[in-house]
Design an enzyme around this catalytic site. Structure first.
Site, short mmCIF file in Angstrom:
data_model
loop_
_atom_site.label_atom_id
_atom_site.label_comp_id
_atom_site.label_asym_id
_atom_site.label_seq_id
_atom_site.Cartn_x
_atom_site.Cartn_y
_atom_site.Cartn_z
N LYS A 136 0.83 -1.20 0.00
CA LYS A 136 0.00 0.00 0.00
C LYS A 136 0.87 1.26 0.00
O LYS A 136 1.95 1.28 0.60
CB LYS A 136 -0.89 -0.05 1.24
N SER A 211 -9.36 1.90 2.74
CA SER A 211 -8.41 2.69 1.99
C SER A 211 -7.38 1.85 1.23
O SER A 211 -6.59 2.40 0.46
CB SER A 211 -7.68 3.67 2.93
N GLY A 234 -11.66 -0.54 8.70
CA GLY A 234 -12.13 -1.54 7.75
C GLY A 234 -11.34 -1.52 6.47
O GLY A 234 -11.72 -2.13 5.46
N SER A 235 -10.18 -0.85 6.47
CA SER A 235 -9.44 -0.56 5.24
C SER A 235 -8.79 -1.76 4.56
O SER A 235 -8.36 -1.66 3.42
CB SER A 235 -8.38 0.51 5.49
#
EC number: 3.5.1.99
Length: 580
Positions: A136, A211, A234-235
């Protein structure tokens, strides 16, 4: 008077010029970042072409179809080389099959070729030997930016690898790509003004979630076999649900070291890193075994030595491999935000399958969810009335997905208080845009902040006590889905209560796809009323309609530090959903 008017006119002109120059400077920075990305993609395509000319007979589709455990086995025994696997995945990405369809890639990591040469020289193979891994955007990699989709982070290059990347490399993995994120990470859309909007590879009209949306899109599109994301509301779990993947949010302290070394402002976008509701790093992949292998590789001496704040608890293979019956708590709604019929169906069908397989199922009702979301979660991030949140947008173009939240934070405190009074009757309904910030009570003193943190600890203790009274091993519950139509996540922040809860609790929680949306689900959705058929319920209905064939997932939860048990439960759910 004439002089005064002339001075005023000159001041206005100077201010206008200053703003124009500022906008031009921002525009140049954004263009440079995009140009760097394009150059990186061209380098990747050139390297792939050279490999293709040298080794024209690679069975590309066969390699891409291998599950991670099988791919790892072939690499370990030597029947596949790390070079072949890396360039096969690079070709999948550089051929624009994934990136053009989804815009999921933030940057190619050219240093992957150096890492490849390094592992080829090694005599000892790590657990992730030769496995290409995507990471990420904000996970620090030496020589690269950690942007969080923010302009002020475009000047800062990481001086060294983050601990997470160092451990991945030590275990033989090859980080090869960095993926796109929403601006500031505080959204479950995946869009920022620098690199644009990421789309869902299963349906380009829908969001991949966020995200960690770039990770979700890249893996679901077949361009990566294992990715590292982060989760503070909750990404990891939402992109996994929206894209049909498996994802694990561990206890936050079980894995650490996602940030590299750089000056502090480089992490301004990561205001999500809070001690009260901490950010967790975790893996995303196509199946549960891949998550387990990744956790086993990361929970090693290298991790414990590089970051002594990580408890030295190696992966417990015995717990993961156990076949003992489980006592499973379950619920299909948290009483706060009623999810679409297909998501509740998924929990009911999984519950029945678990029961038929010999597990004991016990009804469980999570306590006081409106209090958890409106008070504990939101107050953690907006304790200062949103000032820290606004600071990260200084000198930034604000992404459309965040404009409502930013504008609400900018409102004077008195206006917020008046709105809070007017909206008080709606406090047990999921908040929508303006109401999001107006309803948040701030911490007006250090004492209030301490009290707030104490309230979180009290709630955790009460939740654990209820869990233990029922003698539960794990909990089965819903997760938000199916994938929202583009533009809807920004309207429904409160819809993520199902995942937010386990960030406040800091419990390990994972998502497993178990089904797809059916025509019958779509018919039932037409009758969906939610809480009381209010604007929020109608907005959710619009967000998920027309999703036939999209993935439907469930959420699996365990107590803190029991990642192996959580994964074991996820594996059981996965096996049963596949007819095992």
């Amino acid at each position: 008077t004439g002089t005064a008017l002339a001075l005023l006119g000159g001041s206005v002109a100077a201010l206008g010029l200053w703003k124009w120059l500022g906008r031009k400077r921002i525009q140049r920075k954004m263009e440079e970042a995009r140009r760097t990305r394009e150059e990186g993609m061209k380098k990747m395509a050139k390297a792939v072409q050279q490999f293709r000319e040298q080794v024209p007979s690679v069975q590309r589709d066969a390699i891409l179809s291998l599950p991670l455990l099988e791919l790892s086995g072939r690499l370990q025994e030597g029947s596949l080389s790390p070079r072949t696997v890396l360039y096969t995945y690079l070709e999948k990405v550089s051929a624009l099959e994934v990136t053009q369809q989804t815009n999921c890639l933030r940057h190619f990591i050219p240093e992957c070729e150096e890492q490849l040469q390094e592992i080829e020289r090694r005599t000892e193979k790590g657990l992730l030997y030769g496995i290409p891994v995507s990471i990420k955007d904000h996970i620090g990699h030496k020589g690269h930016l950690a942007t969080c989709g923010l302009m002020q982070c475009l000047d800062t290059v990481m001086e060294e690898d983050s601990v997470l990347v160092k451990v991945l490399k030590k275990q033989g993995a090859i980080p090869f790509a960095m993926t796109n994120v929403p601006q500031s990470l505080f959204s479950y859309e995946c869009s920022n003004p620098i690199f644009g909007q990421t789309l869902n590879p299963l349906d380009p009209q829908r969001s991949p979630g966020g995200s960690s949306g770039g990770e979700g899109a890249l893996i679901a599109g077949g361009g990566s076999i294992l990715g590292m994301g982060s989760d503070v509301g909750g990404s990891i779990r939402l992109p996994s649900s929206f894209c049909g993947l498996c994802g694990l949010k561990p206890t936050a302290e079980r894995l650490r070291g996602g940030l590299g070394l750089a000056r502090p402002s480089a992490h301004c976008g990561c205001l999500l890193l809070s001690h009260a509701v901490p950010c967790a790093l975790g893996p995303m992949a196509r199946d549960v075994d891949s998550l387990a292998l990744c956790m086993k590789a990361l929970l090693c001496q290298e991790m414990f030595q590089l970051d002594p704040s990580v408890p030295p608890i190696p992966f417990n293979e015995e717990v993961y491999s156990s076949s003992a019956p489980l006592r499973v708590g379950y619920y299909d709604t948290d009483g706060y935000f009623p999810l679409p019929p297909c998501m509740r169906r998924a929990v009911k069908e999984t519950r029945s399958a678990l029961q038929a397989a010999g597990h004991q199922l016990v009804p469980f009702s999570p306590p006081r969810i409106p209090y958890v979301i409106n008070e504990l979660f939101m107050k953690t991030f907006f304790a200062d009335g949103g000032r820290a949140f606004l600071d990260v947008f200084t000198g930034n173009i604000v992404d459309p997905g965040l404009k409502a939240q930013v504008n609400a934070c900018k409102m004077p405190r008195l206006v917020k208080r008046l709105l809070a009074l007017l909206l008080k009757p709606l406090q047990f309904l999921p908040f929508l845009q303006l109401k999001d910030v107006a309803m948040i009570s701030t911490c007006r003193s250090v004492q209030e902040m301490w009290d707030h943190q104490h309230q979180i600890q009290v709630y955790r203790s009460q939740f654990i006590s209820q869990w233990q009274q029922l003698q539960l091993d794990v909990v089965l519950c819903p997760v938000l889905g199916p994938a929202f139509t583009m533009g809807y996540p920004r309207k429904l922040l409160g819809a993520i209560s199902s995942t937010m809860l386990y960030n406040v609790l800091n419990f390990p929680a994972g998502v497993v796809p178990v089904s797809t949306v059916t025509e019958a689900d779509e018919e039932e959705l037409k009758l969906y009323k939610g809480c009381c058929d209010d604007p929020w319920d109608r907005t959710l209905k619009q967000a998920v309609s027309g999703a036939v064939g999209m993935p439907v997932a469930v959420q699996c939860v365990a107590l803190p530090w029991q990642e192996e048990l959580c994964l074991r439960f996820m594996k059981e759910v996965e096996t049963l959903s596949r007819g095992g």
